[in-house]
Design a protein around this motif. Sequence first.
Motif, short mmCIF file in Angstrom:
data_model
loop_
_atom_site.label_atom_id
_atom_site.label_comp_id
_atom_site.label_asym_id
_atom_site.label_seq_id
_atom_site.Cartn_x
_atom_site.Cartn_y
_atom_site.Cartn_z
N HIS A 191 0.85 -1.19 0.00
CA HIS A 191 0.00 0.00 0.00
C HIS A 191 0.89 1.24 0.00
CE1 HIS A 191 -3.78 -2.13 1.81
NE2 HIS A 191 -3.24 -2.79 0.82
N GLY A 192 0.75 2.05 -1.02
CA GLY A 192 1.62 3.21 -1.17
C GLY A 192 1.60 4.16 0.00
N ASP A 193 0.41 4.36 0.65
CA ASP A 193 0.34 5.33 1.73
C ASP A 193 0.96 4.81 3.02
OD1 ASP A 193 -1.59 3.52 2.49
OD2 ASP A 193 -3.11 5.00 2.99
N ALA A 194 1.43 3.56 3.03
CA ALA A 194 2.19 3.04 4.15
C ALA A 194 3.68 2.99 3.82
CB ALA A 194 1.70 1.65 4.54
N VAL A 195 4.04 3.53 2.66
CA VAL A 195 5.43 3.53 2.23
C VAL A 195 5.98 4.95 2.17
CG1 VAL A 195 7.01 2.93 0.36
CG2 VAL A 195 5.16 1.38 0.98
N PHE A 196 5.17 5.90 1.66
CA PHE A 196 5.62 7.29 1.71
C PHE A 196 4.41 8.22 1.86
CE2 PHE A 196 4.76 6.68 -2.77
CZ PHE A 196 4.43 7.93 -3.29
N ALA A 197 4.65 9.34 2.50
CA ALA A 197 3.58 10.31 2.79
C ALA A 197 4.13 11.72 2.62
CB ALA A 197 3.05 10.13 4.22
N ILE A 198 3.35 12.55 1.95
CA ILE A 198 3.74 13.94 1.73
C ILE A 198 3.08 14.80 2.80
CG2 ILE A 198 3.69 15.88 0.12
CD1 ILE A 198 3.53 13.72 -2.13
N LEU A 199 3.89 15.51 3.58
CA LEU A 199 3.37 16.34 4.65
C LEU A 199 3.04 17.75 4.18
CD1 LEU A 199 5.69 15.22 7.59
CD2 LEU A 199 3.65 14.11 6.63
N LYS A 200 3.79 18.21 3.20
CA LYS A 200 3.52 19.46 2.49
C LYS A 200 4.52 19.55 1.36
CE LYS A 200 6.22 22.52 5.60
NZ LYS A 200 6.10 23.69 6.51
N PRO A 201 4.35 20.45 0.42
CA PRO A 201 5.28 20.52 -0.71
C PRO A 201 6.73 20.64 -0.24
CG PRO A 201 3.37 21.89 -1.15
CD PRO A 201 3.24 21.43 0.27
N GLY A 202 7.57 19.73 -0.75
CA GLY A 202 8.98 19.73 -0.39
C GLY A 202 9.33 18.88 0.81
N VAL A 203 8.33 18.33 1.49
CA VAL A 203 8.56 17.59 2.74
C VAL A 203 7.90 16.22 2.62
CG1 VAL A 203 8.25 17.60 5.24
CG2 VAL A 203 8.60 19.76 4.01
N LEU A 204 8.72 15.17 2.67
CA LEU A 204 8.21 13.83 2.39
C LEU A 204 8.78 12.82 3.38
CD1 LEU A 204 7.89 12.33 -1.16
CD2 LEU A 204 8.82 10.94 0.67
N LEU A 205 7.87 12.03 3.99
CA LEU A 205 8.25 10.91 4.85
C LEU A 205 8.26 9.65 4.01
CD1 LEU A 205 6.30 11.15 8.24
CD2 LEU A 205 8.77 11.22 7.92
N SER A 206 9.30 8.84 4.19
CA SER A 206 9.36 7.57 3.48
C SER A 206 9.76 6.48 4.45
CB SER A 206 10.35 7.68 2.32
OG SER A 206 10.30 6.52 1.51
N SER A 207 9.83 5.23 3.95
CA SER A 207 10.15 4.10 4.81
C SER A 207 11.11 3.16 4.11
CB SER A 207 8.88 3.35 5.18
OG SER A 207 8.43 2.57 4.09
N LYS A 208 11.51 2.15 4.84
CA LYS A 208 12.46 1.17 4.30
C LYS A 208 11.89 0.39 3.11
CE LYS A 208 10.91 -2.05 7.87
NZ LYS A 208 11.31 -2.78 9.09
N HIS A 209 10.58 0.50 2.89
CA HIS A 209 9.96 -0.24 1.79
C HIS A 209 9.97 0.53 0.47
CE1 HIS A 209 8.75 -3.25 4.62
NE2 HIS A 209 8.02 -2.43 5.31
N ASP A 210 10.71 1.64 0.40
CA ASP A 210 10.69 2.45 -0.82
C ASP A 210 11.80 2.05 -1.81
OD1 ASP A 210 13.06 3.42 0.21
OD2 ASP A 210 12.41 5.50 0.39
N VAL A 211 12.31 0.85 -1.68
CA VAL A 211 13.49 0.46 -2.45
C VAL A 211 13.25 0.48 -3.96
CG1 VAL A 211 14.54 -0.90 -0.61
CG2 VAL A 211 12.87 -1.97 -2.12
N HIS A 212 12.00 0.34 -4.39
CA HIS A 212 11.70 0.34 -5.82
C HIS A 212 11.34 1.74 -6.34
CE1 HIS A 212 11.95 -3.97 -5.88
NE2 HIS A 212 10.97 -4.09 -5.02
N LEU A 213 11.37 2.72 -5.46
CA LEU A 213 11.02 4.08 -5.85
C LEU A 213 12.28 4.89 -6.12
CD1 LEU A 213 8.28 4.88 -3.16
CD2 LEU A 213 7.94 3.99 -5.47
N ASP A 214 12.18 5.87 -7.00
CA ASP A 214 13.26 6.83 -7.22
C ASP A 214 12.72 8.20 -6.79
OD1 ASP A 214 15.30 8.46 -8.03
OD2 ASP A 214 15.59 7.47 -9.96
#
Length: 345
Positions: A191-214
């Motif tokens: 589920h994408g929303d359990a892998v990364f979340a945008i808090l506001k423009p320019g500010v992004l939380l991610s997790s260890k499961h983002d290995v396939h993302l650039d």
Amino acid sequence: MNPINSYTSWQPLEEVIVGRAYSPDYFDFIKNAQVRNQLQQILLETEEDLANLQRTIEKSGARVRRPDLPDRDQFINNQVYGRGAPLPPLTPRDWQITLGDKLLRVLAMQELDGLCREYESVGGIVINPHGPTGWDENCVLNQASASCIIRVGRDVFFDNSDFLKPEQTRWIVDNVLGHEYRIHEAVTDGHGDAVFAILKPGVLLSSKHDVHLDLGQDFPGWDVCKIWDSSIWAAMEVGKFKYEQSPGAWYVQGQTPTAEFTQFVNTYLRKWTGFVAETVFDVNCLVLDEENVIFSAYNKEVFDYCRKHRIEPIISELRHSYFWDGGISCCTQDIRRRGGLETYL
């Protein structure tokens, strides 16, 4: 005013659905007192936490709506002779999503029908590909999850993996989104929303499961905070979690599940639980606006990152996230945010 309007996860929140679990009396029929008491405690505490989440959101000025529950007597009658309890309307983010001025019902949960009819009655556009019966075994979106869609204004990211297939993404693009959107693929095997979340423009939380993302390519110049250690491991340690008894599938805070309870959950409530040991709930949050974000637990790295960007982290505890495998984002679904379609990337 259009009752449905949301293009991002961070524009100021005006209306949101907060999920609901079954009330304890729905399981009065369980004969084993130990199993019944443990389950009813989870249900009671879940609703206490969701009610507190509702109050926390309402303090910001946003309106909170709640799903219905099925008829109790009919539910009990079905469970006595059934093979397992269906999911409660706890995680609306998994089943529907607001895409601009449209509400897409990926899975038409009956308990959300009343709210959806209300939105339609005042001019809202609700898209239900399952049709009037609420379920079509041939529907193209069967087995899909709305949590695999991440909105960034004009840019929409689709997690084409286990819970959203490319042909399902294409249907949504063709039938819900317009030509003004730019479509991106973000494969996370979950589920994408359990892998990364945008808090506001320019500010992004991610997790260890983002290995396939650039993320560097998709969000150039953004400050990314990557979370490696989920708060679940601290919770498990405090709760003396016995991994060998339930190897990562689910965990009950404050309880040591008996063998009878474990067997009951793994057979009768198997539709409720996931594989919680891999979930990073610290990313699964609800943004009220660009200065306030709700999390279900304290994480020093996350909270320091928020304050670095002048964001106030707010805790609204969900004691049984580790049982339901659902965090704050899962348990909420924004219907209306202030603002329109903008370009951020």
